[in-house]
Design a protein around this motif. Structure first.
Motif, PDB file in Angstrom:
ATOM      1  N   ILE A 138       0.835  -1.200   0.000  1.00  0.00           N
ATOM      2  CA  ILE A 138       0.000   0.000   0.000  1.00  0.00           C
ATOM      3  C   ILE A 138       0.868   1.249   0.000  1.00  0.00           C
ATOM      4  O   ILE A 138       0.616   2.197  -0.748  1.00  0.00           O
ATOM      5  N   ILE A 139       1.914   1.272   0.844  1.00  0.00           N
ATOM      6  CA  ILE A 139       2.714   2.499   0.964  1.00  0.00           C
ATOM      7  C   ILE A 139       3.530   2.778  -0.283  1.00  0.00           C
ATOM      8  O   ILE A 139       4.018   3.893  -0.463  1.00  0.00           O
ATOM      9  N   GLU A 140       3.676   1.774  -1.143  1.00  0.00           N
ATOM     10  CA  GLU A 140       4.393   1.973  -2.401  1.00  0.00           C
ATOM     11  C   GLU A 140       3.446   2.289  -3.546  1.00  0.00           C
ATOM     12  O   GLU A 140       3.801   3.034  -4.471  1.00  0.00           O
ATOM     13  N   ASN A 141       2.227   1.773  -3.501  1.00  0.00           N
ATOM     14  CA  ASN A 141       1.282   1.939  -4.601  1.00  0.00           C
ATOM     15  C   ASN A 141       0.519   3.251  -4.556  1.00  0.00           C
ATOM     16  O   ASN A 141       0.125   3.782  -5.605  1.00  0.00           O
ATOM     17  N   TYR A 142       0.270   3.759  -3.355  1.00  0.00           N
ATOM     18  CA  TYR A 142      -0.577   4.948  -3.213  1.00  0.00           C
ATOM     19  C   TYR A 142       0.293   6.118  -2.777  1.00  0.00           C
ATOM     20  O   TYR A 142       0.689   6.219  -1.616  1.00  0.00           O
ATOM     21  N   LYS A 143       0.593   6.988  -3.716  1.00  0.00           N
ATOM     22  CA  LYS A 143       1.586   8.049  -3.502  1.00  0.00           C
ATOM     23  C   LYS A 143       1.001   9.456  -3.617  1.00  0.00           C
ATOM     24  O   LYS A 143       1.701  10.427  -3.381  1.00  0.00           O
ATOM     25  N   PHE A 144      -0.255   9.565  -3.997  1.00  0.00           N
ATOM     26  CA  PHE A 144      -0.848  10.887  -4.187  1.00  0.00           C
ATOM     27  C   PHE A 144      -1.907  11.135  -3.124  1.00  0.00           C
ATOM     28  O   PHE A 144      -2.703  10.252  -2.800  1.00  0.00           O
ATOM     29  N   ARG A 145      -1.906  12.354  -2.611  1.00  0.00           N
ATOM     30  CA  ARG A 145      -2.794  12.694  -1.502  1.00  0.00           C
ATOM     31  C   ARG A 145      -3.421  14.062  -1.700  1.00  0.00           C
ATOM     32  O   ARG A 145      -3.057  14.824  -2.615  1.00  0.00           O
TER      33      ARG A 145
END
Length: 268
Positions: A138-145
């Motif tokens: 998860i911490i590598e795949n989801y990078k935009f916030r």
């Protein structure tokens, strides 16, 4: 310093191993995991991980009402005196120190402060454009916030000091607790609700909140999973997705943990 986490999780089988290993990496050593109304292997995986980590697992079905509040209260009564600090967070929330190498070092700076709990702000992440759930971390795949000014980032989750006594609010939210000396954020601003009117502060701590994940995750689970302590049959409308799927800022702040996390995962 002994750090613990209390969490209630539902259908997080694909990600719970990453979640536990990540929080072990940043300094947490005792895990109190309450699995609730799971239809997947969350409970089995968490139980198997007891051979690698100091974990206690409690499994509840749909008959338990207000499960988050009740599980948190049970943890306060039975486990809070076993740790110096206890985090109360969910399975899609990753708590970490933003400046220091470990939570022990970051929390050590509050040793002499007359506070009972620290409120750590969310940083809300969107789908990063994923339609289906990608393999990997998860911490590598989801990078935009969302940007820091996004209103939901004003929510906090609590790190509660052990040995002082705390309880969930009789009427309220699982985000904040009743404590002897109150809850403050990292800048020692007082917090009385599960959200604040302050701008979020991230110099010492942060919770990456992966509340959306992929579009398919929303459609196949999140949309119909209800509210843990509210309407269990609540269906999130498409407007929920439109409101929360914010991908305004590329964020690499958690990247320093990716390779060490992979090393832990490869060893278990």
């Amino acid at each position: 310093m002994q750090l613990g986490i209390t969490t209630i999780q539902r259908d997080r089988a694909p990600w719970i191993k990453e979640w536990i290993a990540f929080h072990y990496l940043v300094g947490f050593r005792k895990f109190y995991i309450f699995t609730h109304n799971c239809s997947d292997d969350t409970n089995r995986i968490a139980t198997e991980l007891k051979k690698n980590f100091d974990i206690e697992v409690f499994n509840f079905g749909p008959e338990l009402e207000s499960p988050q509040m009740k599980c948190y209260q049970y943890s306060c009564e039975n486990f809070l005196n076993k740790v110096d600090w206890m985090a109360f967070i969910d399975g899609d929330e990753f708590l970490f120190p933003t400046s220091d190498s470990s939570m022990e070092i970051a929390l050590g700076k509050f040793t002499g402060k007359k506070i009972s709990a620290l409120g750590v702000y969310w940083s809300c992440f969107g789908s990063s454009g994923h339609i289906t759930e990608p393999p990997g971390l998860i911490i590598e795949n989801y990078k935009f916030r969302a940007g820091d000014g996004y209103h939901n980032n004003r929510h906090i989750k609590s790190l509660v000091r052990g040995g002082q006594g705390a309880r969930v609010q009789i009427v309220g939210t699982p985000h904040i607790f009743e404590t002897p000396f109150g809850t403050y954020d990292e800048n020692l601003r007082p917090i009385i609700h599960g959200w604040t009117n302050y701008g979020p502060a991230y110099e010492k701590f942060r919770i990456n909140h992966y509340l959306c994940q992929s579009r398919s995750y929303f459609l196949n689970f999140k949309q119909r999973c209800g509210n843990a302590d509210g309407d269990r049959f609540y269906i999130r409308p498409d407007s929920w997705w439109e409101e929360h799927d914010r991908n305004d800022v590329l964020d690499n702040s958690i990247d320093r943990f990716i390779e060490p996390l992979k090393n832990i995962l490869s060893s278990i």
